[in-house]
Design a protein around this motif. Structure first.
Motif, PDB file in Angstrom:
ATOM      1  N   LEU A 181       0.866  -1.060  -0.046  1.00  0.00           N
ATOM      2  CA  LEU A 181       0.055   0.151   0.084  1.00  0.00           C
ATOM      3  C   LEU A 181       1.137   1.169   0.230  1.00  0.00           C
ATOM      4  O   LEU A 181       0.273   2.199  -0.880  1.00  0.00           O
ATOM      5  N   ASP A 182       1.740   1.215   0.375  1.00  0.00           N
ATOM      6  CA  ASP A 182       2.438   2.584   0.319  1.00  0.00           C
ATOM      7  C   ASP A 182       3.464   2.476  -1.068  1.00  0.00           C
ATOM      8  O   ASP A 182       4.696   3.045  -0.148  1.00  0.00           O
ATOM      9  N   GLY A 183       3.288   1.169  -1.450  1.00  0.00           N
ATOM     10  CA  GLY A 183       3.869   2.236  -2.824  1.00  0.00           C
ATOM     11  C   GLY A 183       6.065   0.674  -3.289  1.00  0.00           C
ATOM     12  O   GLY A 183       6.300   0.919  -4.050  1.00  0.00           O
ATOM     13  N   TYR A 184       6.205  -0.213  -2.181  1.00  0.00           N
ATOM     14  CA  TYR A 184       6.566  -0.553  -2.401  1.00  0.00           C
ATOM     15  C   TYR A 184       7.122  -2.303  -3.364  1.00  0.00           C
ATOM     16  O   TYR A 184       6.397  -2.977  -2.798  1.00  0.00           O
ATOM     17  N   VAL A 185       7.411  -3.087  -3.884  1.00  0.00           N
ATOM     18  CA  VAL A 185       7.521  -4.212  -4.170  1.00  0.00           C
ATOM     19  C   VAL A 185       9.170  -5.190  -3.840  1.00  0.00           C
ATOM     20  O   VAL A 185       9.968  -4.065  -3.536  1.00  0.00           O
ATOM     21  N   ASP A 186       8.781  -5.988  -2.813  1.00  0.00           N
ATOM     22  CA  ASP A 186       9.783  -6.667  -2.240  1.00  0.00           C
ATOM     23  C   ASP A 186       9.032  -8.060  -2.442  1.00  0.00           C
ATOM     24  O   ASP A 186       8.366  -8.009  -1.598  1.00  0.00           O
TER      25      ASP A 186
END
Length: 178
Positions: A12-17
């Motif tokens: 939701l805070d825009g990160y890919v991991d």
């Protein structure tokens, strides 16, 4: 002419991991990804994402039917790997070196259907060149607070063209350049 699509799981805070367990797909989302990969013309990978996806090159004894289905679909599609450091790539893959713009424009012109773009840094380069036709954000209900951002740099304005719920908790947002 093929369409280049950049889509990834995102917090939701825009990160890919992809090492984060909360991005593990439920059975409905995993089936969606299997069908999506089956329908692709091919995929363009950055080096890091290609190395992660090489996991699917060989069957593991602990895999179930779904994992085997995904692996078969992934192995069968052509892959183009953009890298300055790799000297070779695996089966059904072609190393893209040199002028990335010319190479990717050539792929788009030579093929029809969807070509997946995998990796935020590669997507940034291709977006800067005006080559990404569609963005698919698979939003997961987690906040990571760290990682690589889905968008690795500023983007021109985007226009929402679809939103879908997939599985229990994931929303896919589909955008095109405005």
């Amino acid at each position: 002419m093929a369409k280049l699509v950049f889509g990834m799981n995102q917090s939701l805070d825009g990160y890919v991991d992809h090492d984060h367990q909360e991005f593990a797909p439920d059975p409905v989302l995993f089936r969606h990804f299997i069908e999506q990969v089956r329908g692709l013309t091919g995929s363009v990978y950055g080096r890091r994402m290609y190395e992660i996806m090489r996991y699917w090159d060989e069957d593991l004894p602990e895999w179930g039917a779904e994992e085997r289905d995904f692996a078969v679909a992934w192995r069968s599609q052509p892959k183009w790997v953009v890298s300055r450091s790799l000297k070779s790539v695996g089966p059904n893959a072609t190393l893209v070196e040199g002028d990335i713009e010319t190479a990717i424009r050539g792929l788009k012109a030579q093929h029809v259907g969807e070509i997946d773009v995998a990796g935020p840094e590669l997507a940034r380069s291709l977006t800067d060149l005006g080559l990404i036709d569609e963005y698919r954000l698979y939003l997961h209900p987690v906040v990571l607070g760290r990682g690589k951002p889905f968008f690795a740099g500023p983007r021109p304005r985007l226009r929402l063209v679809a939103s879908d719920r997939i599985g229990e908790d994931v929303i896919r947002l589909t955008y095109v350049p405005a």
